[in-house]
Design an enzyme around this catalytic site. Structure first.
Site: not given
Ligand code: PMP
Length: 395
Positions: A184, A212, A243
């Site tokens: 990340s 991610h 996300k």
């Protein structure tokens, strides 16, 4: 003796943080999380969000949330093992299993909860949890909840991973190798094919945290397992729904037997109320959008390549990133914080990332380019980086 209730011991710790330049104030967004947004009354290009695909304020997600509230209400009512699942929870888990090409999926209230609940449920005393040294805090904390032994291998260093396995594999019952899919803070991709091969060679389980990579890597954002075509060879795939998917929540995808076990022993599932219908409704819509077209992921990658190329031509140190995460490594913590402040004055909102989130002396700002940015916004951001970078002798 001082009065303990005045929290003097906490104030002292805060002062220490302030003296070290590590105390963080949290800013307030005046409206939705957009590519360009108002922060404490000032408009800025937003390079701080994990909203990779621009879904968090998307009309289709908002409409789905409203419909879900009207059908199911505002809250889930209790923990799912007590009140039961709402049909919308079942629908999301079935859809995610198809999307991830896995037998089954269990959704948790956050990615953090997912790691906290899964790692400790699938390991026990006599086992080893073997973690990349740069894995996310929720993996570290999740591992701490387990009675298994813990060890780390050097970041993405397959020789070191094999060394640990060779030296210690015979001492343990089960070994669980855990890695972030995309790291990340640096944006590099895990060497998952090599990890899986070593796991198969030494008879270990594999666990990848695709926080991610969900919505970013692989066909339509299916994640690192899809990116490397390793379907069926990774035991536990974790993803966040907070996300790229734009909402909140986390999930584990794997064998049906694993999911059945987590429904009985995954503590955040057992002891924390289920996801709200509105969140679940929006997530279902987001996954459908990803399955319909690659328009969003293509736009994300196009923007990311465009921005990264410009930043590295300017002479900024963008590290080893292979994904839209674009760190601009500055070094000294105080300088990274100053850089971020000056960028904000110049109209770019990009948070500084310093120790302990990254190793000492590698302070940076982390630029998160999204599909929601226009080229014109990215150009303006590049101009601001050029101006401030020159002023501060960074380029
Ligand atoms: N795992 C990784 C690798 C992450 O980067 C994050 C978010 N920072 C999480 C888990 C936690 O996810 P969430 O924000 O959904 O709790």
């Amino acid at each position: 003796m001082s009065n303990i209730h005045e929290m003097g011991f906490i104030k002292e710790k805060i002062d220490e943080l302030k003296q070290a330049g590590l105390y963080k104030e949290v800013v307030t967004l005046d409206g939705p999380n957009e590519a360009e947004c108002s922060i404490n009354g000032k408009m800025a290009i937003n390079l701080s969000s994990n909203n990779y695909l621009g879904f968090s304020n998307h009309p289709r997600l908002k409409k789905a949330a409203i419909e879900a509230i009207e059908k199911y209400g505002a809250g889930a009512g209790a923990v799912r093992p007590i009140i039961g699942n709402m049909k919308i929870h079942d629908e999301l888990e079935a859809l995610l299993a198809v999307f991830k090409k896995e037998e089954a999926v269990l959704v948790f209230q956050s990615g953090f909860n997912c790691n906290a609940g899964t790692i400790q449920a699938v390991t026990e005393a006599g086992d080893l949890i073997l973690s990349d040294e740069l894995n996310h805090a929720s993996i570290i904390d999740g591992a701490r909840l387990s009675k298994a032994k813990k060890a780390t291998y050097k970041h993405s260093d397959m020789a070191d991973l094999e060394r640990v396995l060779k030296e210690t594999r015979s001492e343990y019952n089960n070994v669980l190798i855990i890695t972030d899919g995309v790291f990340s803070m640096d944006g590099d991709i895990a060497k998952l094919p090599e990890i899986v091969e070593l796991a198969e060679k030494y008879n270990c389980m594999t666990y990848v945290d695709d926080a991610h990579s969900s919505g970013v890597l692989g066909h339509s954002g299916r994640g690192t397992v899809d990116h490397f075509d390793l379907h069926g060879r990774v035991d536990f795939t974790i993803g966040t729904l907070s996300k790229a998917i734009g909402v909140v929540g986390g999930y584990v995808a794997g064998k049906k037997v694993t999911i059945d076990w987590l429904k009985n022993r995954g503590r955040p599932f057992l002891f924390s109320t289920g996801m709200t219908p509105s969140a679940v409704g929006s997530i279902i819509e987001a996954i459908k959008m990803l399955m319909e077209s690659e328009e969003y992921t293509d736009k994300l990658w196009d923007n990311a390549r465009y921005f990264k190329e410009k930043m590295s031509v300017l002479g900024f140190n963008t590290g080893e990133s292979e994904t839209p995460i674009t760190p601009i490594i500055i070094g000294e913590e105080a300088k990274a914080i100053e850089f971020s402040k000056k960028l904000f004055e110049a109209g770019v909102f990009v948070s500084p990332i310093v120790f302990p989130t990254v190793p000492k002396g590698t302070g940076r700002v982390r630029c998160m380019v999204t599909a929601g940015h226009t080229k014109e916004q990215l150009d303006r951001a590049v101009d601001a980086f050029t101006k401030v970078g020159k002023e501060m002798n960074i380029i």
